[in-house]
Design a protein around this motif. Structure first.
Motif, PDB file in Angstrom:
ATOM      1  N   ALA A 140       0.833  -1.211   0.000  1.00 50.12           N
ATOM      2  CA  ALA A 140       0.000   0.000   0.000  1.00 50.12           C
ATOM      3  C   ALA A 140       0.865   1.257   0.000  1.00 50.12           C
ATOM      4  CB  ALA A 140      -0.936  -0.010   1.204  1.00 50.12           C
ATOM      5  N   ALA A 141       1.954   1.230   0.777  1.00 51.04           N
ATOM      6  CA  ALA A 141       2.844   2.389   0.838  1.00 51.04           C
ATOM      7  C   ALA A 141       3.521   2.634  -0.509  1.00 51.04           C
ATOM      8  CB  ALA A 141       3.896   2.172   1.927  1.00 51.04           C
ATOM      9  N   GLY A 142       3.969   1.554  -1.167  1.00 49.73           N
ATOM     10  CA  GLY A 142       4.607   1.705  -2.468  1.00 49.73           C
ATOM     11  C   GLY A 142       3.639   2.188  -3.528  1.00 49.73           C
ATOM     12  N   ALA A 143       2.388   1.688  -3.478  1.00 48.19           N
ATOM     13  CA  ALA A 143       1.387   2.108  -4.456  1.00 48.19           C
ATOM     14  C   ALA A 143       1.048   3.588  -4.299  1.00 48.19           C
ATOM     15  CB  ALA A 143       0.133   1.263  -4.308  1.00 48.19           C
ATOM     16  N   LYS A 144       1.114   4.082  -3.087  1.00 49.25           N
ATOM     17  CA  LYS A 144       0.808   5.489  -2.856  1.00 49.25           C
ATOM     18  C   LYS A 144       1.977   6.402  -3.224  1.00 49.25           C
ATOM     19  CE  LYS A 144      -0.692   8.746   0.717  1.00 49.25           C
ATOM     20  NZ  LYS A 144      -1.063   8.924   2.163  1.00 49.25           N
ATOM     21  N   SER A 145       3.197   5.906  -3.054  1.00 47.37           N
ATOM     22  CA  SER A 145       4.381   6.772  -3.171  1.00 47.37           C
ATOM     23  C   SER A 145       5.235   6.480  -4.408  1.00 47.37           C
ATOM     24  CB  SER A 145       5.257   6.617  -1.912  1.00 47.37           C
ATOM     25  OG  SER A 145       4.531   6.891  -0.743  1.00 47.37           O
ATOM     26  N   TRP A 146       4.695   5.742  -5.393  1.00 47.38           N
ATOM     27  CA  TRP A 146       5.543   5.313  -6.500  1.00 47.38           C
ATOM     28  C   TRP A 146       6.124   6.476  -7.291  1.00 47.38           C
ATOM     29  CZ3 TRP A 146       4.506   6.718 -11.468  1.00 47.38           C
ATOM     30  CH2 TRP A 146       3.207   7.110 -11.791  1.00 47.38           C
ATOM     31  N   ARG A 147       5.393   7.602  -7.367  1.00 45.72           N
ATOM     32  CA  ARG A 147       5.912   8.734  -8.152  1.00 45.72           C
ATOM     33  C   ARG A 147       7.219   9.269  -7.556  1.00 45.72           C
ATOM     34  NH1 ARG A 147       0.474   9.058  -8.520  1.00 45.72           N
ATOM     35  NH2 ARG A 147      -0.431   9.385 -10.605  1.00 45.72           N
ATOM     36  N   GLU A 148       7.251   9.429  -6.234  1.00 45.28           N
ATOM     37  CA  GLU A 148       8.474   9.913  -5.599  1.00 45.28           C
ATOM     38  C   GLU A 148       9.575   8.865  -5.637  1.00 45.28           C
ATOM     39  OE1 GLU A 148       5.412  10.387  -2.423  1.00 45.28           O
ATOM     40  OE2 GLU A 148       5.063  10.153  -4.581  1.00 45.28           O
ATOM     41  N   ILE A 149       9.206   7.600  -5.478  1.00 40.43           N
ATOM     42  CA  ILE A 149      10.205   6.528  -5.434  1.00 40.43           C
ATOM     43  C   ILE A 149      10.924   6.399  -6.768  1.00 40.43           C
ATOM     44  CG2 ILE A 149      10.469   4.022  -5.271  1.00 40.43           C
ATOM     45  CD1 ILE A 149       8.206   4.089  -3.145  1.00 40.43           C
ATOM     46  N   PHE A 150      10.187   6.518  -7.867  1.00 35.96           N
ATOM     47  CA  PHE A 150      10.774   6.281  -9.190  1.00 35.96           C
ATOM     48  C   PHE A 150      11.079   7.569  -9.951  1.00 35.96           C
ATOM     49  CE2 PHE A 150       8.803   2.223  -8.215  1.00 35.96           C
ATOM     50  CZ  PHE A 150       9.785   1.339  -8.606  1.00 35.96           C
ATOM     51  N   ASP A 151      10.952   8.708  -9.314  1.00 34.84           N
ATOM     52  CA  ASP A 151      11.212   9.975  -9.994  1.00 34.84           C
ATOM     53  C   ASP A 151      12.649  10.009 -10.530  1.00 34.84           C
ATOM     54  OD1 ASP A 151      10.711  12.720 -10.765  1.00 34.84           O
ATOM     55  OD2 ASP A 151      12.068  13.265  -9.131  1.00 34.84           O
ATOM     56  N   PRO A 175       6.753 -13.932  -7.727  1.00 37.91           N
ATOM     57  CA  PRO A 175       5.588 -13.089  -7.448  1.00 37.91           C
ATOM     58  C   PRO A 175       6.019 -11.699  -6.975  1.00 37.91           C
ATOM     59  CG  PRO A 175       5.894 -14.687  -5.688  1.00 37.91           C
ATOM     60  CD  PRO A 175       6.908 -15.017  -6.740  1.00 37.91           C
ATOM     61  N   LEU A 176       5.515 -10.668  -7.647  1.00 36.05           N
ATOM     62  CA  LEU A 176       5.788  -9.295  -7.259  1.00 36.05           C
ATOM     63  C   LEU A 176       4.499  -8.483  -7.347  1.00 36.05           C
ATOM     64  CD1 LEU A 176       9.254  -8.576  -8.939  1.00 36.05           C
ATOM     65  CD2 LEU A 176       8.754  -8.533  -6.502  1.00 36.05           C
ATOM     66  N   ASP A 177       4.541  -7.292  -6.804  1.00 32.39           N
ATOM     67  CA  ASP A 177       3.365  -6.412  -6.795  1.00 32.39           C
ATOM     68  C   ASP A 177       3.669  -5.150  -7.576  1.00 32.39           C
ATOM     69  OD1 ASP A 177       1.486  -7.735  -4.645  1.00 32.39           O
ATOM     70  OD2 ASP A 177       3.522  -7.831  -3.843  1.00 32.39           O
ATOM     71  N   PHE A 178       2.675  -4.706  -8.361  1.00 37.70           N
ATOM     72  CA  PHE A 178       2.840  -3.576  -9.264  1.00 37.70           C
ATOM     73  C   PHE A 178       1.678  -2.603  -9.105  1.00 37.70           C
ATOM     74  CE2 PHE A 178       4.699  -7.379 -10.986  1.00 37.70           C
ATOM     75  CZ  PHE A 178       5.926  -6.982 -11.473  1.00 37.70           C
ATOM     76  N   VAL A 179       1.970  -1.350  -9.450  1.00 40.18           N
ATOM     77  CA  VAL A 179       0.905  -0.356  -9.510  1.00 40.18           C
ATOM     78  C   VAL A 179       0.780   0.104 -10.964  1.00 40.18           C
ATOM     79  CG1 VAL A 179       2.508   1.509  -8.878  1.00 40.18           C
ATOM     80  CG2 VAL A 179       0.053   1.835  -8.609  1.00 40.18           C
ATOM     81  N   HIS A 180      -0.476   0.173 -11.439  1.00 42.32           N
ATOM     82  CA  HIS A 180      -0.751   0.642 -12.797  1.00 42.32           C
ATOM     83  C   HIS A 180      -0.709   2.167 -12.795  1.00 42.32           C
ATOM     84  CE1 HIS A 180      -2.876   1.378 -16.581  1.00 42.32           C
ATOM     85  NE2 HIS A 180      -2.577   0.137 -16.918  1.00 42.32           N
ATOM     86  N   ILE A 181       0.114   2.741 -13.653  1.00 40.97           N
ATOM     87  CA  ILE A 181       0.361   4.178 -13.602  1.00 40.97           C
ATOM     88  C   ILE A 181      -0.907   4.983 -13.827  1.00 40.97           C
ATOM     89  CG2 ILE A 181       1.520   6.073 -14.835  1.00 40.97           C
ATOM     90  CD1 ILE A 181       3.896   4.202 -15.249  1.00 40.97           C
ATOM     91  N   GLU A 182      -1.730   4.596 -14.775  1.00 37.15           N
ATOM     92  CA  GLU A 182      -2.911   5.398 -15.109  1.00 37.15           C
ATOM     93  C   GLU A 182      -4.047   5.214 -14.122  1.00 37.15           C
ATOM     94  OE1 GLU A 182      -4.186   4.817 -19.105  1.00 37.15           O
ATOM     95  OE2 GLU A 182      -2.290   5.492 -19.991  1.00 37.15           O
ATOM     96  N   THR A 183      -4.286   3.984 -13.684  1.00 38.52           N
ATOM     97  CA  THR A 183      -5.458   3.710 -12.842  1.00 38.52           C
ATOM     98  C   THR A 183      -5.145   3.708 -11.355  1.00 38.52           C
ATOM     99  OG1 THR A 183      -5.154   1.297 -12.846  1.00 38.52           O
ATOM    100  CG2 THR A 183      -6.374   2.281 -14.697  1.00 38.52           C
ATOM    101  N   GLY A 184      -3.874   3.509 -10.987  1.00 38.94           N
ATOM    102  CA  GLY A 184      -3.518   3.383  -9.581  1.00 38.94           C
ATOM    103  C   GLY A 184      -3.830   2.007  -9.016  1.00 38.94           C
TER     104      GLY A 184
END
Length: 452
Positions: free
Chosen positions: A28-39, A392-401
């Motif tokens: 949940a934390a990574g899905a919320k903060s992915w923009r800052e993490i991968f900037d 197995p890994l977890d991903f966030v979809h950039i457009e939909t979240g």
């Protein structure tokens, strides 16, 4: 002593050993903060980002690093049994004169060439298999891998997750590299060192050089922590002064850190100037272009050819962790055609998947024609096909979240600088990807999260 028979856990085990509620919070934390993490991080992928980094237990990482360190020594020793100088090795590998820029044919082969290496490792049946070995200073991905995993850890720390379980980033590849550079070149405190890049190469972000340099600003800050005054510049822009000293960004430098591949660097007056300064002995470089020759994949064929004459522990190490490899010659064509499904053909000095044929992914005619062409051309290897485990890994979809879990291909590239472990660059696939893991196909980069 290396634990050759280490019982490797599943690649998912370290993650599954964490409490379920902690795992959910991390995703949940990574899905919320992915923009800052991968900037600012390098990728061509415009659809997916990792919602969490890959995880490995500390004991397995330590064993993997020890295996990779010993294999690098064995590759070097296989080369030294056949050649004493860079020129002898170049000719033995069939590399034309001048094809590897900055190379001094008279340079003796020494273990100093093992100052920087990063193998490419696939997990197959749970066991690491080293399919390629990058031995050179121009190892990409270190800054991106370091940055991504440390940003994940910062997010976890801010949420109190690291107070509940012990999680930490693997040792910094950026820091260990600068420590190795200063020690390897014997530089005094405050020495001015140039990190030279080829801005005409294909790499995400190089199309905007000024932004790329701004993104790299933290690298110069880390260099300062190790007593180095780092200047980052395109190799095309360097020149010589009247004393044949190398001038970068308006002033001479005390050393050079090469972050480009010597057999694919774009020709320029700057490359000529660097070559002249090295020949004149007015600037030291980390590391010599002779290291690039050690990375030639024919070294794997030599390991297997020599294995029966090596001590039992080294022989067992090669047999367990290195896929069987042969030089692709006309004499092997019948075998190559017959064993298509179990083989891969690769250029011995190639990278990024160029001219690679995977037998089971080719129809019989394409495979036969390809290996015949490669055998006639020379400079190719045949290697046992290594089926890579999905992880197995977890991903966030950039457009939909949306957060999605998926089993994807996965490779580990541990860094060792100055023979010291320095984290790893993890390349992962993404939902719906194919099995080829390189930047051009949208692979995602991360560092490694370590648990006890």
């Amino acid at each position: 002593m290396i634990d050759i028979d280490h019982r490797w856990p599943s690649a998912a085990q370290a993650w599954l050993d964490l409490p379920a509620d902690v795992r959910a919070e991390m995703v949940a934390a990574g899905a919320k903060s992915w923009r800052e993490i991968f900037d600012g991080r390098a990728t061509y992928n415009r659809q997916w980002r990792l919602a969490r980094p890959p995880v490995m237990d500390r004991t397995s990482l330590d064993v993997l690093n020890a295996v990779c360190d010993r294999l690098a020594q064995l590759i070097f020793e296989a080369c030294r049994r056949r050649a004493r100088t860079a020129g002898e090795l170049r000719r033995l590998l069939g590399v034309p004169a001048g094809a590897t820029r900055l190379l001094d044919d008279d340079e003796p082969l020494s273990e100093e060439l093992l100052a920087a290496f990063r193998p490419d490792v696939l997990l197959s049946g749970g066991v690491p298999r080293v399919v390629e070995y990058n031995i050179d200073s121009s190892l990409g991905g270190a800054f991106d891998a370091d940055t991504v995993v440390r940003r994940f850890v910062d997010v976890y720390r801010a949420r109190g997750i690291t107070d509940r379980v012990r999680l930490e980033a693997a040792p910094s590849a950026v820091d260990r590299r600068f420590a190795a550079i200063r020690a390897g070149l014997g530089l005094p405190d405050g020495a001015r060192v140039a990190m030279l890049l080829d801005f005409d190469a294909e790499y995400p972000g190089l199309d905007d050089p000024q932004r790329f340099l701004r993104v790299l600003a933290p690298v110069a800050e880390r260099a300062a922590a190790f007593g180095l005054d780092l200047v980052i510049a395109p190799v095309s822009a360097v020149r010589l002064d009247e004393d044949d000293r190398l001038v970068v960004d308006g002033a001479p430098v005390d050393g050079v850190f090469r972050l480009f591949v010597p057999n694919r660097v774009t020709p320029s007056a700057g490359v000529d100037a660097l070559e002249a300064a090295l020949a004149a002995g007015t600037v030291p470089i980390w590391v010599s272009a002779a290291a690039w020759l050690l990375a030639n994949k024919l070294g794997f064929a030599w390991l297997w050819a020599d294995a029966d004459e090596l001590p039992a522990a080294d022989r067992a190490l090669i047999h367990r962790y290195v896929p069987r490899t042969w030089a692709l010659t006309p004499a092997l064509l019948d075998r190559a055609v017959a064993d298509r499904a179990g083989l891969v053909a690769k250029p011995a000095d190639g990278s990024a998947g160029v001219d690679v044929l995977i037998g089971r992914e080719c129809d019989p005619d394409r495979w036969r024609d390809g290996v015949r062409r490669f055998a006639e051309r020379g400079g190719f290897i045949l290697q046992e096909y290594v089926p890579a485990d999905s992880v197995p890994l977890d991903f966030v979809h950039i457009e939909t979240g949306e957060t999605v879990s998926a089993e994807v291909p996965y490779s580990i590239a541990p860094y060792l600088f100055g023979r010291q472990p320095a984290g790893a660059c993890i390349r992962t696939g993404f939902p719906g990807c194919d099995g080829v893991l390189n930047l051009a196909r949208g692979v995602l980069l991360s560092g490694l999260l370590v648990t006890d």
